[in-house]
Scaffold this active site. Structure first.
Site, short mmCIF file in Angstrom:
data_model
loop_
_atom_site.label_atom_id
_atom_site.label_comp_id
_atom_site.label_asym_id
_atom_site.label_seq_id
_atom_site.Cartn_x
_atom_site.Cartn_y
_atom_site.Cartn_z
N SER A 17 1.41 -1.17 -0.38
CA SER A 17 -0.07 -0.06 -0.12
C SER A 17 1.14 1.17 0.22
O SER A 17 0.81 2.14 -0.48
CB SER A 17 -1.47 -0.08 1.31
N ASN A 18 2.00 1.01 0.49
CA ASN A 18 3.13 2.45 0.65
C ASN A 18 3.41 2.57 -0.75
O ASN A 18 3.48 3.85 -1.32
CB ASN A 18 3.79 2.04 2.21
N MET A 95 10.80 -6.87 4.48
CA MET A 95 11.57 -7.85 5.70
C MET A 95 12.65 -7.62 5.63
O MET A 95 12.30 -9.32 5.52
CB MET A 95 9.94 -8.00 5.74
N HIS A 114 8.73 2.98 9.44
CA HIS A 114 8.15 1.76 10.20
C HIS A 114 7.06 2.28 11.14
O HIS A 114 6.56 3.82 10.97
CB HIS A 114 9.78 1.91 10.77
C1 GAR Z 1 4.12 -0.56 6.57
O1 GAR Z 1 3.07 -0.09 7.86
C2 GAR Z 1 5.05 0.27 7.18
O2 GAR Z 1 5.42 0.52 8.25
C3 GAR Z 1 5.72 -1.57 7.96
O3 GAR Z 1 5.04 -2.65 7.33
C4 GAR Z 1 4.16 -2.35 6.58
C5 GAR Z 1 3.83 -2.77 4.52
O4 GAR Z 1 2.27 -2.02 4.71
N1 GAR Z 1 7.13 -2.09 7.99
C6 GAR Z 1 8.06 -2.19 9.48
O5 GAR Z 1 7.18 -3.20 10.01
C7 GAR Z 1 9.39 -2.59 8.94
N2 GAR Z 1 10.03 -2.99 9.86
P1 GAR Z 1 2.31 -2.17 3.13
O6 GAR Z 1 3.08 -3.11 2.65
O7 GAR Z 1 0.59 -1.83 2.87
O8 GAR Z 1 2.99 -0.72 2.61
#
Ligand code: GAR
Length: 193
Positions: A17-18, A95, A114
């Site tokens: 989503s990011n 990750m 994060h």
């Molecule tokens: C996000 O909330 C990001 O902050 C987190 O993974 C999610 C990915 O969401 N990242 C971590 O926890 C890094 N340590 P997305 O795949 O929907 O963008």
């Protein structure tokens, strides 16, 4: 005078989503002079790959297990980044710990997002750990990475108070903030590179 767009590569392992928020912000000119040129993914089933297809953004999936070492894996990624003249890497739910091959090739040019107010709640379970700890102020951090997990110079942070009892509500609010904060942080870092 012609202006050249800066090329961003987003690294994701899951939902993406990011990744989509950053790509959309570029398309809407909310990130000045940049475009998302590439998605790098380490998971075959990541939904981020489907988003890339829909957004027409080139996506490369590399399985770290198919390489003899982390540096061979990152060397392959590096070749791809160079082929697309990448200026900035944005980790977005990637990750995996970035190793020295990429860190040395992109010094101070790798951002991470994060879902906590760092230095609190590092690691992969930040939201659930903060929720179970009972914090009343949650938040999001965007930072440059330096090789350690969820560490490095902080570029932007945003906090919110929450007194309810639903982790789903907290997650929703965190993602909402992430999708605004990451493009803002990218904008501020792009003006320096
Ligand atoms: C996000 O909330 C990001 O902050 C987190 O993974 C999610 C990915 O969401 N990242 C971590 O926890 C890094 N340590 P997305 O795949 O929907 O963008």
């Amino acid at each position: 005078m012609t202006s050249q767009l800066k090329n961003i590569a987003v690294f994701a392992s899951g939902n993406g989503s990011n990744f989509e928020a950053i790509a959309t912000a570029c398309l809407n000119n909310e990130i000045n002079g940049a475009r998302v040129s590439l998605l790098i993914c380490d998971k075959h089933h990541a939904f981020a790959l489907q988003r890339a297809k829909r957004l027409n953004i080139p996506a490369f999936e590399f399985d770290p297990k198919a390489f003899g070492s982390k540096s061979e894996y990152e060397q392959k990624i590096l070749e791809t980044l160079r082929a697309y003249s990448i200026d900035l890497i944005c980790l977005a739910g990637y990750m995996r710990i970035v190793g020295s091959t990429l860190l040395e090739a992109f010094p101070k040019k790798i951002l991470n997002i994060h879902p906590s107010l760092l230095p609190a709640f590092k690691g992969a379970m930040a939201i659930i750990e903060a929720f179970e700890f009972g914090v009343k102020v949650f938040g999001v951090t965007v930072h440059l990475i330096d090789g350690a997990i969820d560490e490095g110079t902080i570029i932007a942070q945003r906090a919110f108070e929450y007194h309810g009892d639903s982790i789903t509500e907290v997650e929703t609010k965190i993602h909402e903030i992430e999708h605004d904060l990451y493009p803002e942080a990218i904008n501020s870092i792009l003006s320096t590179i």
